[in-house]
Design an enzyme around this catalytic site. Structure first.
Site, PDB file in Angstrom:
ATOM      1  N   HIS A  42      15.349 -34.653  10.142  1.00 48.56           N
ATOM      2  CA  HIS A  42      16.377 -34.577  11.189  1.00 48.56           C
ATOM      3  C   HIS A  42      16.940 -33.163  11.287  1.00 48.56           C
ATOM      4  O   HIS A  42      18.135 -32.945  11.140  1.00 48.56           O
ATOM      5  CB  HIS A  42      17.515 -35.547  10.884  1.00 48.56           C
ATOM      6  CG  HIS A  42      17.076 -36.966  10.821  1.00 48.56           C
ATOM      7  ND1 HIS A  42      16.560 -37.641  11.902  1.00 48.56           N
ATOM      8  CD2 HIS A  42      17.059 -37.859   9.803  1.00 48.56           C
ATOM      9  CE1 HIS A  42      16.257 -38.873  11.548  1.00 48.56           C
ATOM     10  NE2 HIS A  42      16.547 -39.030  10.280  1.00 48.56           N
ATOM     11  N   HIS A 124      17.808 -48.412  13.673  1.00 48.89           N
ATOM     12  CA  HIS A 124      17.255 -47.421  12.743  1.00 48.89           C
ATOM     13  C   HIS A 124      15.835 -47.825  12.329  1.00 48.89           C
ATOM     14  O   HIS A 124      15.576 -48.992  12.044  1.00 48.89           O
ATOM     15  CB  HIS A 124      18.165 -47.304  11.517  1.00 48.89           C
ATOM     16  CG  HIS A 124      17.873 -46.101  10.688  1.00 48.89           C
ATOM     17  ND1 HIS A 124      16.816 -46.033   9.811  1.00 48.89           N
ATOM     18  CD2 HIS A 124      18.486 -44.896  10.601  1.00 48.89           C
ATOM     19  CE1 HIS A 124      16.810 -44.861   9.226  1.00 48.89           C
ATOM     20  NE2 HIS A 124      17.810 -44.142   9.702  1.00 48.89           N
ATOM     21  N   GLU A 126      14.167 -47.389   9.633  1.00 46.63           N
ATOM     22  CA  GLU A 126      14.017 -48.020   8.307  1.00 46.63           C
ATOM     23  C   GLU A 126      14.300 -49.521   8.408  1.00 46.63           C
ATOM     24  O   GLU A 126      13.567 -50.351   7.861  1.00 46.63           O
ATOM     25  CB  GLU A 126      14.987 -47.396   7.287  1.00 46.63           C
ATOM     26  CG  GLU A 126      14.873 -48.101   5.940  1.00 46.63           C
ATOM     27  CD  GLU A 126      15.944 -47.702   4.928  1.00 46.63           C
ATOM     28  OE1 GLU A 126      16.409 -46.547   4.971  1.00 46.63           O
ATOM     29  OE2 GLU A 126      16.299 -48.560   4.110  1.00 46.63           O
ATOM     30  N   SER A 265      18.866 -35.260   4.453  1.00 45.07           N
ATOM     31  CA  SER A 265      17.728 -34.734   5.209  1.00 45.07           C
ATOM     32  C   SER A 265      18.037 -33.343   5.757  1.00 45.07           C
ATOM     33  O   SER A 265      17.424 -32.888   6.718  1.00 45.07           O
ATOM     34  CB  SER A 265      17.374 -35.698   6.350  1.00 45.07           C
ATOM     35  OG  SER A 265      18.531 -35.967   7.117  1.00 45.07           O
TER      36      SER A 265
END
Ligand code: SF4
Length: 281
Positions: A42, A124, A126, A265
């Site tokens: 990201h 999301h 995930e 990230s």
């Protein structure tokens, strides 16, 4: 104006993102062109560097046999892996081991419980992957991200509960209590990521007590950065920035202590640049 900068011990990439990037770079060296099924990191500049090496981002799977696709650290559904195999694609699986752990628990609960609840944000990637693993043997899957959504669940005899790795642990525990009130028997697997929990704890226990204002560095699309910024904002004035260019002098007063932390990230060099921008105020 001069400000004092305080930076906790843990900032920059977590091991999951670092290893995923390493595997992606290796695939680029070997295969030249690689298609990422989602955003591998990201951060725009880190992404540009990979794109200049041949990375392409796509939402849909390529149809050309032999193409290399990267599953990001957030993981994917079992159906996606199957489809890729069926299309004859080379899959570079960079799923973080801690996300894989969430998927394994979800799959296991799906085999033994009537209903699996995934605590996390439904949009999301995930969570979408975990939902796929939870339901892989036919279990019903529910996704909740707030106390209100948990309170609106129908009553059930048995539920198994897992959590999106980057979901704040404190909020997860509160939601679990509401799920318990809506269910007979509940099996809870706390699958929150210890790296994210440690950063949240570090911010709450030391950083916030010490500083006047907080900078949280990381992509706006990063769930753990956003959660960290929300935690900090409950205690101190907080600014969520993606880069040093976004730091504005009017946020600070001379002599203030500025705390700088980051999502998992966020490359360390981006945090370094934000720190340098604060020191140069
Ligand atoms: S934040 Fe945790 S779960 Fe997510 S990639 Fe990093 S180590 Fe893995």
């Amino acid at each position: 104006m001069s400000v004092e900068v305080v930076r906790p011990r843990h900032t920059g990439f977590c091991f999951g993102v670092r290893d995923a990037l390493e595997l992606t770079r290796k695939a680029l060296e070997e295969d030249g062109e690689v298609i990422a099924l989602g955003q591998v990191v990201h951060n725009a500049r880190a992404l540009e560097a990979l794109e200049s090496q041949g990375l392409r981002q796509a939402e849909a799977m390529p149809s050309e046999r032999g193409s290399t696709v990267v599953v990001t650290a957030h993981g994917a559904t079992p159906a996606l892996f199957e489809e890729a195999r069926g299309r004859g694609l080379k899959v570079v699986d960079t799923t973080c081991p801690l996300v894989r752990r969430v998927q394994r628990h979800a799959e296991e609960l799906g085999r033994s419980d009537e209903v699996v609840v995934v605590v996390g944000h439904p949009a999301h990637s995930e969570v979408q992957g975990v939902v796929g693993w939870a339901g892989s043997s036919g279990a019903e899957v529910e996704v909740v991200s707030s106390l209100e959504e948990a309170a609106a669940l129908p009553e059930r005899e048995r539920r198994g509960v897992v959590c999106q790795s980057t979901f704040p642990q404190v909020r997860f525990r509160e939601i679990v209590e509401v799920i318990r009130a809506r269910s007979g028997e509940v099996e809870v697997r706390d699958t929150t990521c210890p790296v994210v929990t440690q950063r949240q704890r570090e911010a709450l226990r030391s950083l916030l007590a010490e500083v006047d204002v907080v900078m949280v560095v990381g992509g706006r699309g990063s769930a753990n950065t956003t959660a960290l910024a929300e935690t900090c904002a409950e205690v101190r004035p907080t600014h969520h920035v993606e880069s040093a260019a976004e730091v504005l002098p009017e946020w600070f007063s001379p002599g203030q202590k500025v705390g700088i932390t980051s999502g998992t990230s966020t490359p360390a060099w981006v945090v370094d640049e934000v720190e340098a921008a604060c020191r140069a105020l």
